[in-house]
Design an enzyme around this catalytic site. Sequence first.
Site, PDB file in Angstrom:
ATOM      1  N   GLU A  50      -1.582  -0.910   8.378  1.00 41.51           N
ATOM      2  CA  GLU A  50      -2.484  -1.905   8.957  1.00 41.51           C
ATOM      3  C   GLU A  50      -1.747  -2.795   9.948  1.00 41.51           C
ATOM      4  O   GLU A  50      -0.515  -2.778  10.037  1.00 41.51           O
ATOM      5  CB  GLU A  50      -3.120  -2.759   7.862  1.00 41.51           C
ATOM      6  CG  GLU A  50      -2.128  -3.526   7.015  1.00 41.51           C
ATOM      7  CD  GLU A  50      -2.757  -4.143   5.773  1.00 41.51           C
ATOM      8  OE1 GLU A  50      -3.979  -4.411   5.776  1.00 41.51           O
ATOM      9  OE2 GLU A  50      -2.028  -4.376   4.800  1.00 41.51           O
ATOM     10  N   ARG A  74      -1.410  -4.531  -6.238  1.00 39.17           N
ATOM     11  CA  ARG A  74      -1.182  -5.978  -6.344  1.00 39.17           C
ATOM     12  C   ARG A  74      -0.019  -6.203  -7.298  1.00 39.17           C
ATOM     13  O   ARG A  74      -0.033  -5.730  -8.436  1.00 39.17           O
ATOM     14  CB  ARG A  74      -2.468  -6.657  -6.856  1.00 39.17           C
ATOM     15  CG  ARG A  74      -2.413  -8.169  -6.870  1.00 39.17           C
ATOM     16  CD  ARG A  74      -3.692  -8.781  -7.474  1.00 39.17           C
ATOM     17  NE  ARG A  74      -4.862  -8.436  -6.694  1.00 39.17           N
ATOM     18  CZ  ARG A  74      -5.900  -7.769  -7.172  1.00 39.17           C
ATOM     19  NH1 ARG A  74      -5.906  -7.331  -8.427  1.00 39.17           N
ATOM     20  NH2 ARG A  74      -6.940  -7.509  -6.407  1.00 39.17           N
ATOM     21  N   HIS A 108       0.841  -1.193   0.000  1.00 38.55           N
ATOM     22  CA  HIS A 108       0.000   0.000   0.000  1.00 38.55           C
ATOM     23  C   HIS A 108       0.879   1.247   0.000  1.00 38.55           C
ATOM     24  O   HIS A 108       1.908   1.284   0.692  1.00 38.55           O
ATOM     25  CB  HIS A 108      -0.911   0.015   1.220  1.00 38.55           C
ATOM     26  CG  HIS A 108      -1.651  -1.280   1.415  1.00 38.55           C
ATOM     27  ND1 HIS A 108      -2.614  -1.725   0.543  1.00 38.55           N
ATOM     28  CD2 HIS A 108      -1.538  -2.229   2.373  1.00 38.55           C
ATOM     29  CE1 HIS A 108      -3.070  -2.889   0.962  1.00 38.55           C
ATOM     30  NE2 HIS A 108      -2.434  -3.216   2.065  1.00 38.55           N
TER      31      HIS A 108
END
Length: 323
Positions: free
Chosen positions: A120, A198, A103
């Site tokens: 995260e 991705r 990310h």
Amino acid sequence: MKSYPIKFTPILKERLWGGTKLRDVLGKEISSDITGESWELSAVPGDVSVVANGPYKDKSLQELMDTHGAALLGESVLSRFGTEFPILIKFIDAKQDLSIQLHPNDELARKRHNSFGKTEMWYIMQADEGAELIVGFNKNVTKEEYTANLEKNTLTDILNYEKVKEGDTFFINTGKVHAIGAGVLLAEIQQTSDVTYRIYDFNRRDKDGNTRELHTEQALDAIDYEKKDDFKVAYTKEKNVSNTMVECPYFTTNYMDVEGHLEHDITGRDSFSIYMCVDGEAEIAIGEITEKVRKGETVLIPATTEMVNLISDKAKLLEVYIG
């Protein structure tokens, strides 16, 4: 604002890599055999959580924020984020390996996507024998080495694999290449952002024979190519206290092993609080109002709350707020 433990209806997501543990282990009402995510608390447009209990039943999280503002969120949270809920809370079941991804940071995400980045953390709730995560590289690499491995289909040779078990906790900062491996059930706390690059998907195809989009070029200047051992979280497990796990600008997460009756003073926090039950069950009481949370359930506590009573024979909770 009425202060009570607010539950929300889970938003369930089928995924190519999903399985049945959200139903079989966490008791979610699911008929699908490929459900990969349960979004417990979300204000992502198109996927906004709806209250399942109490005086605000059937109101959306966005409606609560718009109506009650600082009483729900906290003055400091409101001043930083406005009425955009700053974190997204999920349970994830990976029956198959997830794609390898990363990310971007806030700056890059804002410039390219008008979004926050995505920091995260993961708390492992259950892991099959031999289950692994991918977190970072196993050596320092250059952008050129990375690209060469990607082209030769040997990316996995330079990635770092971590075997996992229940209770293991990982902090995934922006730029770090990562993937959840097959056989892992976890709780995820993240910045509210859907921006994911991705980079490798094991050449998989969906039921229609299509491969998923890769973000090869976008990822190149978002990746942290340095090998870093900064992801495994060490934390204490003292009973009936908030044991700090992660403190970052976007969220604070504590581990709570509750046994008996705990009067938990959260005066002066100036933030909402979230309790995710990751094992056992507990009663959460605010004044005269009590709500039971079982393994796999989540409640939101408004910022105006000063005291939370936690009662349990045995429960493990993750406590989340904005520090």
